[in-house]
Write an enzyme that holds these catalytic residues in place. Sequence first.
Site, PDB file in Angstrom:
ATOM      1  N   ASP A  30     -43.770 -46.301  32.058  1.00 51.15           N
ATOM      2  CA  ASP A  30     -44.081 -44.881  31.892  1.00 51.15           C
ATOM      3  C   ASP A  30     -42.805 -44.056  32.065  1.00 51.15           C
ATOM      4  O   ASP A  30     -41.989 -44.320  32.953  1.00 51.15           O
ATOM      5  CB  ASP A  30     -45.142 -44.449  32.915  1.00 51.15           C
ATOM      6  CG  ASP A  30     -45.782 -43.113  32.558  1.00 51.15           C
ATOM      7  OD1 ASP A  30     -46.978 -43.103  32.218  1.00 51.15           O
ATOM      8  OD2 ASP A  30     -45.066 -42.079  32.614  1.00 51.15           O
ATOM      9  N   HIS A  46     -54.838 -48.717  16.966  1.00 51.95           N
ATOM     10  CA  HIS A  46     -55.084 -47.363  17.469  1.00 51.95           C
ATOM     11  C   HIS A  46     -56.561 -47.187  17.826  1.00 51.95           C
ATOM     12  O   HIS A  46     -57.437 -47.313  16.979  1.00 51.95           O
ATOM     13  CB  HIS A  46     -54.687 -46.294  16.449  1.00 51.95           C
ATOM     14  CG  HIS A  46     -54.922 -44.908  16.965  1.00 51.95           C
ATOM     15  ND1 HIS A  46     -53.975 -44.211  17.699  1.00 51.95           N
ATOM     16  CD2 HIS A  46     -56.027 -44.110  16.910  1.00 51.95           C
ATOM     17  CE1 HIS A  46     -54.484 -43.043  18.046  1.00 51.95           C
ATOM     18  NE2 HIS A  46     -55.724 -42.949  17.586  1.00 51.95           N
ATOM     19  N   HIS A  98     -54.332 -42.243  22.583  1.00 50.89           N
ATOM     20  CA  HIS A  98     -54.299 -43.665  22.191  1.00 50.89           C
ATOM     21  C   HIS A  98     -54.651 -44.405  23.472  1.00 50.89           C
ATOM     22  O   HIS A  98     -53.965 -44.239  24.497  1.00 50.89           O
ATOM     23  CB  HIS A  98     -52.901 -44.027  21.669  1.00 50.89           C
ATOM     24  CG  HIS A  98     -52.744 -45.463  21.226  1.00 50.89           C
ATOM     25  ND1 HIS A  98     -52.275 -45.804  19.967  1.00 50.89           N
ATOM     26  CD2 HIS A  98     -52.963 -46.632  21.874  1.00 50.89           C
ATOM     27  CE1 HIS A  98     -52.230 -47.126  19.859  1.00 50.89           C
ATOM     28  NE2 HIS A  98     -52.639 -47.656  21.009  1.00 50.89           N
ATOM     29  N   HIS A 100     -54.996 -46.228  26.723  1.00 49.74           N
ATOM     30  CA  HIS A 100     -53.967 -46.839  27.560  1.00 49.74           C
ATOM     31  C   HIS A 100     -54.462 -46.985  28.983  1.00 49.74           C
ATOM     32  O   HIS A 100     -55.287 -46.204  29.459  1.00 49.74           O
ATOM     33  CB  HIS A 100     -52.662 -46.037  27.528  1.00 49.74           C
ATOM     34  CG  HIS A 100     -52.814 -44.573  27.864  1.00 49.74           C
ATOM     35  ND1 HIS A 100     -53.288 -43.655  26.960  1.00 49.74           N
ATOM     36  CD2 HIS A 100     -52.553 -43.883  29.002  1.00 49.74           C
ATOM     37  CE1 HIS A 100     -53.314 -42.450  27.526  1.00 49.74           C
ATOM     38  NE2 HIS A 100     -52.873 -42.567  28.775  1.00 49.74           N
ATOM     39  N   HIS A 102     -53.001 -47.355  32.865  1.00 47.41           N
ATOM     40  CA  HIS A 102     -51.858 -47.248  33.768  1.00 47.41           C
ATOM     41  C   HIS A 102     -51.961 -48.375  34.793  1.00 47.41           C
ATOM     42  O   HIS A 102     -52.994 -48.509  35.459  1.00 47.41           O
ATOM     43  CB  HIS A 102     -51.897 -45.925  34.543  1.00 47.41           C
ATOM     44  CG  HIS A 102     -51.834 -44.683  33.704  1.00 47.41           C
ATOM     45  ND1 HIS A 102     -50.706 -43.889  33.620  1.00 47.41           N
ATOM     46  CD2 HIS A 102     -52.764 -44.079  32.917  1.00 47.41           C
ATOM     47  CE1 HIS A 102     -50.950 -42.848  32.829  1.00 47.41           C
ATOM     48  NE2 HIS A 102     -52.189 -42.936  32.392  1.00 47.41           N
TER      49      HIS A 102
HETATM   50  P1  5GP Z   1     -52.309 -39.863  30.293  1.00 44.37           P
HETATM   51  O1  5GP Z   1     -51.874 -38.579  30.946  1.00 44.37           O
HETATM   52  O2  5GP Z   1     -52.742 -39.639  28.851  1.00 44.37           O
HETATM   53  O3  5GP Z   1     -53.287 -40.645  31.086  1.00 44.37           O
HETATM   54  O4  5GP Z   1     -51.018 -40.777  30.257  1.00 44.37           O
HETATM   55  C1  5GP Z   1     -49.992 -40.627  29.339  1.00 44.37           C
HETATM   56  C2  5GP Z   1     -48.747 -41.170  29.985  1.00 44.37           C
HETATM   57  O5  5GP Z   1     -47.768 -41.346  28.971  1.00 44.37           O
HETATM   58  C3  5GP Z   1     -48.141 -40.233  31.033  1.00 44.37           C
HETATM   59  O6  5GP Z   1     -48.110 -40.904  32.299  1.00 44.37           O
HETATM   60  C4  5GP Z   1     -46.746 -39.947  30.502  1.00 44.37           C
HETATM   61  O7  5GP Z   1     -45.755 -39.907  31.500  1.00 44.37           O
HETATM   62  C5  5GP Z   1     -46.508 -41.086  29.519  1.00 44.37           C
HETATM   63  N1  5GP Z   1     -45.640 -40.739  28.407  1.00 44.37           N
HETATM   64  C6  5GP Z   1     -45.703 -39.615  27.633  1.00 44.37           C
HETATM   65  N2  5GP Z   1     -44.766 -39.658  26.672  1.00 44.37           N
HETATM   66  C7  5GP Z   1     -44.077 -40.827  26.845  1.00 44.37           C
HETATM   67  C8  5GP Z   1     -42.975 -41.431  26.167  1.00 44.37           C
HETATM   68  O8  5GP Z   1     -42.422 -40.922  25.190  1.00 44.37           O
HETATM   69  N3  5GP Z   1     -42.556 -42.636  26.639  1.00 44.37           N
HETATM   70  C9  5GP Z   1     -43.129 -43.247  27.710  1.00 44.37           C
HETATM   71  N4  5GP Z   1     -42.632 -44.418  28.093  1.00 44.37           N
HETATM   72  N5  5GP Z   1     -44.179 -42.710  28.389  1.00 44.37           N
HETATM   73  C10 5GP Z   1     -44.646 -41.514  27.951  1.00 44.37           C
HETATM   74 ZN    ZN Z   2     -52.052 -44.594  18.280  1.00 45.32          ZN
END
Ligand code: 5GP
Ligand code: ZN
Length: 121
Positions: A30, A46, A98, A100, A102
């Site tokens: 991340d 996707h 998309h 994911h 963590h």
């Molecule tokens: P969400 O908030 O949707 O659960 O998690 C998205 C995650 O993607 C966040 O923890 C954010 O830091 C990570 N993220 C967003 N853009 C990028 C990127 O360009 N590269 C990487 N490696 N992580 C990203």
């Molecule tokens: Zn996607």
Amino acid sequence: MSDCLFCKIIGGEIPSTKVFENDYVYAFKDISPVAPVHVLFVPKEHISGVSGITPENSAVVSKIFEAIAEYAHSIGLDESGYRVVSNCGESAGQTVMHLHFHLLGGAMLGKMVSDCERSHE
Ligand code: 5GP
Ligand code: ZN
């Protein structure tokens, strides 16, 4: 999906620090880690999020969890423990549409949602 950030990362259009890959799953660090180990596991296909999982595409979810277990074991994280989280939708804070998961670990992790309103009671 052409305008999806994680599809672009999987396709190599946007750089990432890859830690795991197989035919179904891609995993990378991340960009804004909230724990010493903070890795995102995504299906190569996707899927918009947990709400986009269907009987037709759900097999990849087990592939993701197999990958998480394998990777966590490979870095010894299974000994200390870890957390797997998937945010779905606006109020959960999903920012990338998309699917994911963590993987969080490497430190004592606090309780989540301990201070939220228990409105369902
Ligand atoms: P969400 O908030 O949707 O659960 O998690 C998205 C995650 O993607 C966040 O923890 C954010 O830091 C990570 N993220 C967003 N853009 C990028 C990127 O360009 N590269 C990487 N490696 N992580 C990203
Ligand atoms: Zn996607």
